[in-house]
Scaffold this active site. Sequence first.
Site, PDB file in Angstrom:
ATOM      1  N   SER A 116       0.910  28.742 -29.605  1.00  0.00           N
ATOM      2  CA  SER A 116       1.826  29.749 -29.056  1.00  0.00           C
ATOM      3  C   SER A 116       2.435  30.582 -30.152  1.00  0.00           C
ATOM      4  O   SER A 116       2.958  31.653 -29.897  1.00  0.00           O
ATOM      5  CB  SER A 116       3.003  29.081 -28.358  1.00  0.00           C
ATOM      6  OG  SER A 116       2.602  28.028 -27.582  1.00  0.00           O
ATOM      7  N   GLU A 149      -4.498  35.411 -24.703  1.00  0.00           N
ATOM      8  CA  GLU A 149      -4.486  36.247 -25.905  1.00  0.00           C
ATOM      9  C   GLU A 149      -5.570  35.706 -26.845  1.00  0.00           C
ATOM     10  O   GLU A 149      -5.555  34.516 -27.172  1.00  0.00           O
ATOM     11  CB  GLU A 149      -3.131  36.188 -26.605  1.00  0.00           C
ATOM     12  CG  GLU A 149      -2.014  36.871 -25.821  1.00  0.00           C
ATOM     13  CD  GLU A 149      -0.659  36.714 -26.510  1.00  0.00           C
ATOM     14  OE1 GLU A 149      -0.062  37.742 -26.864  1.00  0.00           O
ATOM     15  OE2 GLU A 149      -0.192  35.575 -26.678  1.00  0.00           O
ATOM     16  N   ASN A 188       4.589  36.104 -26.711  1.00  0.00           N
ATOM     17  CA  ASN A 188       5.720  35.244 -27.068  1.00  0.00           C
ATOM     18  C   ASN A 188       6.727  35.935 -27.973  1.00  0.00           C
ATOM     19  O   ASN A 188       7.912  35.578 -27.970  1.00  0.00           O
ATOM     20  CB  ASN A 188       5.232  33.945 -27.721  1.00  0.00           C
ATOM     21  CG  ASN A 188       4.886  32.900 -26.671  1.00  0.00           C
ATOM     22  OD1 ASN A 188       4.997  33.166 -25.479  1.00  0.00           O
ATOM     23  ND2 ASN A 188       4.467  31.738 -27.104  1.00  0.00           N
TER      24      ASN A 188
HETATM   25  N1  CAA Z   1      -5.912  27.193  -9.262  1.00  0.00           N
HETATM   26  C1  CAA Z   1      -5.798  28.451  -8.778  1.00  0.00           C
HETATM   27  N2  CAA Z   1      -4.717  28.929  -8.137  1.00  0.00           N
HETATM   28  C2  CAA Z   1      -3.695  28.086  -7.951  1.00  0.00           C
HETATM   29  C3  CAA Z   1      -3.725  26.745  -8.412  1.00  0.00           C
HETATM   30  C4  CAA Z   1      -4.899  26.306  -9.093  1.00  0.00           C
HETATM   31  N3  CAA Z   1      -5.032  25.070  -9.576  1.00  0.00           N
HETATM   32  N4  CAA Z   1      -2.551  26.147  -8.089  1.00  0.00           N
HETATM   33  C5  CAA Z   1      -1.815  27.061  -7.453  1.00  0.00           C
HETATM   34  N5  CAA Z   1      -2.505  28.232  -7.355  1.00  0.00           N
HETATM   35  C6  CAA Z   1      -2.060  29.484  -6.763  1.00  0.00           C
HETATM   36  C7  CAA Z   1      -1.409  29.279  -5.414  1.00  0.00           C
HETATM   37  O1  CAA Z   1      -2.396  29.270  -4.399  1.00  0.00           O
HETATM   38  C8  CAA Z   1      -0.485  30.497  -5.308  1.00  0.00           C
HETATM   39  O2  CAA Z   1      -1.267  31.620  -4.980  1.00  0.00           O
HETATM   40  P1  CAA Z   1      -0.672  32.823  -4.056  1.00  0.00           P
HETATM   41  O3  CAA Z   1       0.374  33.488  -4.927  1.00  0.00           O
HETATM   42  O4  CAA Z   1      -1.871  33.682  -3.828  1.00  0.00           O
HETATM   43  O5  CAA Z   1      -0.126  32.166  -2.840  1.00  0.00           O
HETATM   44  C9  CAA Z   1      -0.023  30.710  -6.770  1.00  0.00           C
HETATM   45  O6  CAA Z   1      -1.023  30.041  -7.586  1.00  0.00           O
HETATM   46  C10 CAA Z   1       1.346  30.116  -7.033  1.00  0.00           C
HETATM   47  O7  CAA Z   1       1.278  28.734  -6.837  1.00  0.00           O
HETATM   48  P2  CAA Z   1       2.406  27.842  -6.177  1.00  0.00           P
HETATM   49  O8  CAA Z   1       2.653  28.278  -4.770  1.00  0.00           O
HETATM   50  O9  CAA Z   1       2.007  26.437  -6.370  1.00  0.00           O
HETATM   51  O10 CAA Z   1       3.661  28.043  -7.080  1.00  0.00           O
HETATM   52  P3  CAA Z   1       4.920  28.993  -6.977  1.00  0.00           P
HETATM   53  O11 CAA Z   1       4.716  30.114  -6.025  1.00  0.00           O
HETATM   54  O12 CAA Z   1       6.066  28.092  -6.816  1.00  0.00           O
HETATM   55  O13 CAA Z   1       4.910  29.609  -8.451  1.00  0.00           O
HETATM   56  C11 CAA Z   1       4.684  29.588 -10.794  1.00  0.00           C
HETATM   57  C12 CAA Z   1       4.952  28.769  -9.559  1.00  0.00           C
HETATM   58  C13 CAA Z   1       3.250  30.084 -10.808  1.00  0.00           C
HETATM   59  C14 CAA Z   1       4.913  28.659 -11.986  1.00  0.00           C
HETATM   60  C15 CAA Z   1       5.665  30.819 -10.805  1.00  0.00           C
HETATM   61  O14 CAA Z   1       6.984  30.370 -10.668  1.00  0.00           O
HETATM   62  C16 CAA Z   1       5.552  31.620 -12.066  1.00  0.00           C
HETATM   63  O15 CAA Z   1       4.694  32.470 -12.201  1.00  0.00           O
HETATM   64  N6  CAA Z   1       6.452  31.329 -13.034  1.00  0.00           N
HETATM   65  C17 CAA Z   1       6.433  31.971 -14.334  1.00  0.00           C
HETATM   66  C18 CAA Z   1       5.428  31.282 -15.200  1.00  0.00           C
HETATM   67  C19 CAA Z   1       5.368  31.859 -16.588  1.00  0.00           C
HETATM   68  O16 CAA Z   1       6.117  32.772 -16.956  1.00  0.00           O
HETATM   69  N7  CAA Z   1       4.465  31.303 -17.391  1.00  0.00           N
HETATM   70  C20 CAA Z   1       4.351  31.660 -18.772  1.00  0.00           C
HETATM   71  C21 CAA Z   1       5.082  30.633 -19.555  1.00  0.00           C
HETATM   72  S1  CAA Z   1       5.128  31.076 -21.231  1.00  0.00           S
HETATM   73  C22 CAA Z   1       3.786  30.378 -21.882  1.00  0.00           C
HETATM   74  O17 CAA Z   1       3.058  29.650 -21.298  1.00  0.00           O
HETATM   75  C23 CAA Z   1       3.544  30.756 -23.268  1.00  0.00           C
HETATM   76  C24 CAA Z   1       4.026  29.822 -24.285  1.00  0.00           C
HETATM   77  O18 CAA Z   1       3.332  29.653 -25.242  1.00  0.00           O
HETATM   78  C25 CAA Z   1       5.340  29.238 -24.295  1.00  0.00           C
END
Ligand code: CAA
Length: 282
Positions: A116, A149, A188
């Site tokens: 990251s 990325e 990030n």
């Molecule tokens: N494969 C494919 N799709 C999947 C899946 C899987 N295994 N599991 C879930 N999905 C899909 C679901 O079907 C749903 O699709 P729709 O939107 O079409 O309905 C979608 O993914 C969302 O899933 P959930 O309903 O289970 O979850 P949610 O709606 O509660 O959302 C979340 C959860 C995706 C985490 C959302 O809150 C979100 O986007 N949060 C922000 C996440 C973020 O910012 N991530 C980056 C973090 S920073 C990082 O990672 C970098 C670092 O180095 C620190």
Amino acid sequence: MKRLGVVGCGVMGSGIAEVGAKGGCDVVVVDAFPDALTPAQVRMTASLSKAEAAGKLAEPVDVIMGRITFTSDMSALADREIVIEAIRETVEDKVALIARLDAVLTPEAIIATNTSSIPVAQIAAASTTPGRVLGTHFFNPVPVMPLVEVVPCLLTDDAVTDATHAFCAEVLGKKVIRAEDRSGFVVNAILVPYLLSAIRSLQNGVASRDDIDEGMVAGCGMPMGPLKLCDMIGLDTMLLVSQSLYAEHLEAAFAPPALLKRHVEAGLLGRKSGRGFYDYSK
Ligand code: CAA
């Protein structure tokens, strides 16, 4: 490339392996801690089952899981075309791993480091064939977040960058952006100061945890609040990322707030430990 290796089966490694198997790869997952293998298997099966229930899988869960081998034996990676490592976010651990991978892999195999915030050159320079090393930064949760990325460093061969870009886009189905080799890359370097600022707001009593999170969700359309997102990323990871960004840029916005350090020292690492800014024990 269809023979993928993944080293480290924490949240990121599990997600990368899941996406690889879904993309039709034969996947070998290696973790030095045998106790980590079963929870990873459970996590992937649960995640794929969720996708299946939403009608998002082209194949049954067991067919996809059948493409993944779980082991603690590093030599199982010997025939891999590309290995993505997603172990702990420290230079020492990643550099030590590169030497072990060099000893096992063919010289043509690509080594991608999922970091990251650690500049890729520091890791590539540890390889006997640094031209095959580059960064691939996936986002959490990997099966859901579309972005990767791709980060070549000064030592990476262009053909390796192009092949990895194509692999992430065409096999893993990801949206790829290319980033320069600096701590934090593109995303990030922008996201982490925002998250740290939320922790500082809580630390300084600007607002309550819930008001900070609800404010960013209801006011800015964020999918989740920043403190909840920190818990999801892992507060230990947040601390390492923040330290690495601060060491590179020397800007106050990247410095880890005391409240983050206290949580990590107390073992409150977020979702993975059952408590961070929120309590997940129930
Ligand atoms: N494969 C494919 N799709 C999947 C899946 C899987 N295994 N599991 C879930 N999905 C899909 C679901 O079907 C749903 O699709 P729709 O939107 O079409 O309905 C979608 O993914 C969302 O899933 P959930 O309903 O289970 O979850 P949610 O709606 O509660 O959302 C979340 C959860 C995706 C985490 C959302 O809150 C979100 O986007 N949060 C922000 C996440 C973020 O910012 N991530 C980056 C973090 S920073 C990082 O990672 C970098 C670092 O180095 C620190």
